[in-house]
Motif scaffolding. Sequence first.
Motif, PDB file in Angstrom:
ATOM      1  N   LEU A 293       9.805   7.413  -1.788  1.00  0.00           N
ATOM      2  CA  LEU A 293       9.125   8.346  -2.257  1.00  0.00           C
ATOM      3  C   LEU A 293       7.601   8.171  -1.742  1.00  0.00           C
ATOM      4  CD1 LEU A 293      10.190  10.255  -5.234  1.00  0.00           C
ATOM      5  CD2 LEU A 293       9.866  11.415  -2.655  1.00  0.00           C
ATOM      6  N   SER A 294       7.140   6.845  -1.758  1.00  0.00           N
ATOM      7  CA  SER A 294       5.851   6.498  -1.508  1.00  0.00           C
ATOM      8  C   SER A 294       5.591   6.341  -0.197  1.00  0.00           C
ATOM      9  CB  SER A 294       5.487   5.176  -2.011  1.00  0.00           C
ATOM     10  OG  SER A 294       6.211   4.087  -1.692  1.00  0.00           O
ATOM     11  N   MET A 295       6.557   6.273   0.580  1.00  0.00           N
ATOM     12  CA  MET A 295       6.662   6.292   2.151  1.00  0.00           C
ATOM     13  C   MET A 295       7.229   7.384   3.055  1.00  0.00           C
ATOM     14  SD  MET A 295       9.379   3.518   3.492  1.00  0.00           S
ATOM     15  CE  MET A 295       8.952   2.158   2.770  1.00  0.00           C
ATOM     16  N   SER A 296       7.508   8.401   2.096  1.00  0.00           N
ATOM     17  CA  SER A 296       8.424   9.472   2.748  1.00  0.00           C
ATOM     18  C   SER A 296       7.251  10.203   3.562  1.00  0.00           C
ATOM     19  CB  SER A 296       9.025  10.260   1.896  1.00  0.00           C
ATOM     20  OG  SER A 296       7.849  11.149   1.140  1.00  0.00           O
ATOM     21  N   ARG A 297       5.917  10.233   3.130  1.00  0.00           N
ATOM     22  CA  ARG A 297       5.085  11.188   3.900  1.00  0.00           C
ATOM     23  C   ARG A 297       4.212  10.528   4.605  1.00  0.00           C
ATOM     24  NH1 ARG A 297       5.790  16.266   4.120  1.00  0.00           N
ATOM     25  NH2 ARG A 297       6.924  16.951   2.268  1.00  0.00           N
ATOM     26  N   LEU A 298       4.368   9.426   5.040  1.00  0.00           N
ATOM     27  CA  LEU A 298       3.498   8.451   5.880  1.00  0.00           C
ATOM     28  C   LEU A 298       3.940   8.591   7.396  1.00  0.00           C
ATOM     29  CD1 LEU A 298       2.940   5.322   3.958  1.00  0.00           C
ATOM     30  CD2 LEU A 298       1.598   7.358   4.203  1.00  0.00           C
ATOM     31  N   GLY A 299       5.075   9.221   7.619  1.00  0.00           N
ATOM     32  CA  GLY A 299       5.412   9.544   8.892  1.00  0.00           C
ATOM     33  C   GLY A 299       6.016   8.423   9.483  1.00  0.00           C
TER      34      GLY A 299
ATOM     35  N   LEU B   9      -2.178   9.202  -0.654  1.00  0.00           N
ATOM     36  CA  LEU B   9      -0.923  10.409  -0.421  1.00  0.00           C
ATOM     37  C   LEU B   9      -1.639  11.516   0.376  1.00  0.00           C
ATOM     38  CD1 LEU B   9       1.393  10.907  -3.220  1.00  0.00           C
ATOM     39  CD2 LEU B   9       1.914  10.383  -0.999  1.00  0.00           C
ATOM     40  N   GLY B  10      -2.844  11.960  -0.013  1.00  0.00           N
ATOM     41  CA  GLY B  10      -3.304  12.853   0.639  1.00  0.00           C
ATOM     42  C   GLY B  10      -3.772  12.590   2.048  1.00  0.00           C
ATOM     43  N   HIS B  11      -4.189  11.550   2.333  1.00  0.00           N
ATOM     44  CA  HIS B  11      -4.630  11.103   3.500  1.00  0.00           C
ATOM     45  C   HIS B  11      -3.613  10.730   4.661  1.00  0.00           C
ATOM     46  CE1 HIS B  11      -8.745  10.884   1.426  1.00  0.00           C
ATOM     47  NE2 HIS B  11      -7.840  10.140   0.704  1.00  0.00           N
ATOM     48  N   SER B  12      -2.391  10.614   4.232  1.00  0.00           N
ATOM     49  CA  SER B  12      -1.526   9.768   5.145  1.00  0.00           C
ATOM     50  C   SER B  12      -1.171  10.874   6.418  1.00  0.00           C
ATOM     51  CB  SER B  12      -0.189   9.452   4.329  1.00  0.00           C
ATOM     52  OG  SER B  12       0.123  11.090   3.830  1.00  0.00           O
ATOM     53  N   SER B  20       3.236  -0.318  11.947  1.00  0.00           N
ATOM     54  CA  SER B  20       4.193  -0.495  10.927  1.00  0.00           C
ATOM     55  C   SER B  20       3.533  -1.263   9.928  1.00  0.00           C
ATOM     56  CB  SER B  20       5.600  -1.099  11.612  1.00  0.00           C
ATOM     57  OG  SER B  20       5.157  -2.303  11.859  1.00  0.00           O
ATOM     58  N   LEU B  21       2.593  -2.189  10.249  1.00  0.00           N
ATOM     59  CA  LEU B  21       1.978  -3.053   9.433  1.00  0.00           C
ATOM     60  C   LEU B  21       1.232  -2.177   8.539  1.00  0.00           C
ATOM     61  CD1 LEU B  21       2.175  -5.967   8.953  1.00  0.00           C
ATOM     62  CD2 LEU B  21       0.087  -6.056   9.809  1.00  0.00           C
ATOM     63  N   GLU B  22       0.523  -1.070   9.209  1.00  0.00           N
ATOM     64  CA  GLU B  22      -0.551  -0.264   8.266  1.00  0.00           C
ATOM     65  C   GLU B  22       0.302   0.704   7.599  1.00  0.00           C
ATOM     66  OE1 GLU B  22      -3.712  -0.581   8.408  1.00  0.00           O
ATOM     67  OE2 GLU B  22      -4.087   1.271   7.353  1.00  0.00           O
ATOM     68  N   ILE B  23       1.490   1.188   8.050  1.00  0.00           N
ATOM     69  CA  ILE B  23       2.025   1.988   7.196  1.00  0.00           C
ATOM     70  C   ILE B  23       2.711   1.200   6.036  1.00  0.00           C
ATOM     71  CG2 ILE B  23       4.548   3.128   7.304  1.00  0.00           C
ATOM     72  CD1 ILE B  23       3.915   4.273   9.909  1.00  0.00           C
ATOM     73  N   ARG B  24       3.170  -0.153   6.260  1.00  0.00           N
ATOM     74  CA  ARG B  24       3.768  -0.826   5.049  1.00  0.00           C
ATOM     75  C   ARG B  24       2.633  -1.158   4.120  1.00  0.00           C
ATOM     76  NH1 ARG B  24       6.367  -5.867   7.438  1.00  0.00           N
ATOM     77  NH2 ARG B  24       6.901  -4.403   9.048  1.00  0.00           N
ATOM     78  N   ARG B  25       1.389  -1.183   4.310  1.00  0.00           N
ATOM     79  CA  ARG B  25       0.444  -1.608   3.619  1.00  0.00           C
ATOM     80  C   ARG B  25       0.171  -0.351   2.944  1.00  0.00           C
ATOM     81  NH1 ARG B  25      -5.092  -1.611   2.858  1.00  0.00           N
ATOM     82  NH2 ARG B  25      -5.222   0.197   4.275  1.00  0.00           N
ATOM     83  N   ARG B  26       0.132   1.079   3.436  1.00  0.00           N
ATOM     84  CA  ARG B  26      -0.103   1.971   2.721  1.00  0.00           C
ATOM     85  C   ARG B  26       1.126   2.451   1.790  1.00  0.00           C
ATOM     86  NH1 ARG B  26      -0.820   6.493   6.470  1.00  0.00           N
ATOM     87  NH2 ARG B  26      -1.087   5.309   8.290  1.00  0.00           N
ATOM     88  N   THR B  27       2.142   2.081   2.194  1.00  0.00           N
ATOM     89  CA  THR B  27       3.232   2.308   1.287  1.00  0.00           C
ATOM     90  C   THR B  27       3.244   1.507   0.134  1.00  0.00           C
ATOM     91  OG1 THR B  27       4.770   2.680   3.276  1.00  0.00           O
ATOM     92  CG2 THR B  27       5.721   2.508   1.366  1.00  0.00           C
TER      93      THR B  27
END
Lengths: 436, 151
Positions: A293-299, B9-12, B20-27
């Motif tokens: 869920l924490s990654m679901s919105r990251l696209g 969450l709001g900024h994503s 993918s690294l950035e995504i992983r960091r944000r996750t």
Amino acid sequence: MQPCSREMQGGMNMNSLLNNGNNNNMSPSHHHQISLQDLHNPIHGSHSFDPAAGDHDFLDQMFSTINPSWADLNPAADGPDPAPDSNGNSIGPFGTHFDESAILASKLRQHQISGGGGSSSTSAAAAAKALLLQQQMLMGRGFERSPSDVPGVDESVQALYNGFAGSLHGGGGGQLLNQSPQFHHPQGGTPSFGAQGQGTKPAPAASASTTTASGGGGNTTNTSGQPRQRVRARRGQATDPHSIAERLRRERIAERMKALQELVPNGNKTDKASMLDEIIDYVKFLQLQVKVLSMSRLGGAAAVAPLVAYMSSEGAGGGDCNGGGRNGNGSANDSLTVTEHQVAKLMEEDMGSAMQYLQGKGLCLMPISLATAISTATCHSSRPSAAAHGNPLTASNGDGPTSPSMSVLTVQSAAGANGGGPDGSSAKDAASVSKS
Amino acid sequence: MKIKKSTPLGHSSSLPSSSSLEIRRRTQLIKLAAYSSMARAVGSRRVWSRALILKLSAGKRIGHRSSISLSARSSLRCLGMKRKRSKTVTKRFAAKKRQLEGPCPGVVELQRLVPGGESMDLCGLLEETAHFVQCLETQVRVMRSIADQLP
């Protein structure tokens, strides 16, 4: 016959005692003897009565004969004997033996307290009477209850013992000592028939886990009059403090496992080990849900791909694949390809087996139209390609209709779509976390 | 439920395509935010929440990579003196008991899953697990509703 005879012996002892004691007293002695004889008569009569109705009659008889003597025993009061009818009425509405015995016990206690100031012989007589009554009631219970009912007997017997013994101890410890040998005999006599073969001596010890304040009274009255607190163990279990603590601990663990059983789905396992496994799986699943869920919105399918890799590698019994990471991605792709080929082969022969194979992996089949609908509704994809990646949390196991026009949901991995597949439908499996 | 201001969450969705690294960091950030908000909502009432808070704060101070190795040590060190004594005592007792009868492997696994579970015997561990499962379920529901509301 034999128990009755023993009881008669005990009764005889009591009778002689009471006579001796009462001869010292003045007027009521004669009345006492009569009342005791009246008591003995019901004993004879109790042999033949039917268990169904006779019990209350027996006890009512007893109470009616005894109660006049209760009033006489009270040294302060000198009033006329209450009529048996009123006594019967006052006692009549009692439904259970337990109530009667409790009331009797309380009455005895009152008499003990009030008669404590009286002469020693009077209180002894009162106590003796109490014991005789107790025997009568025990015997009455013993005769009309079936052996299967004994645990109930034990409880009431235990209550009786507690009540009487407590009052005995409280009333006159020193006074009773010289009479305790005789008391012991009738008490020893009663267990043999009061409990139908199970000794009530050990049975009171075994019936309740804790006793009342004068717990030592359940024991023989031979012991000195100090009340001793002792924890009674259940039947067949030791009183060792270690085992008690162990039992407490086990009970606590059991009740907590039950609480967890309600929380966790599929919590119908009876085995503790399998229940633990279920709990562990559920906690892991919840943590995985949070992560997804924490990654679901990251696209981006890239976000989902590690998850797909993890899921498919798990499904493939992944001892050789790591979930997540580049390596995982690559090997997951391989395993995905393998799966895809396998599914394609199965689909040629039988749709059902293909579905079952996918279900075993925790995957599902879905029409492309539905998949695209879902993807446009929930996820934004930066890639313009019509790759649909399902939300991995939609547990739609067994949903797909079995029609030949159905295709498999495609997932594009970060490494690039492995186009291919027959008829342009790249048959990459959809990863759906199924928790059924 | 406290709302963490730092949640990204709001900024994503507004950012362009990222590696993918950035995504992983944000996750990871989002996940940490979720767990810390959950633990803070429970507060000091539970062993697992305390252990989680300590682990996360230690991780934030030192660096996420080494936080996991430090979690056990820091959770013991940062606790107050009274707590520490009782906790070490419990740990020693639990360890001794474990040596005596050897728990089933499920217990070890569960202790690893539940934060702060290493120093608990089975009895307390089960209680903590029940509360932890409840909070996790609530957390998942909250996150899902948030994710549904986002455009």
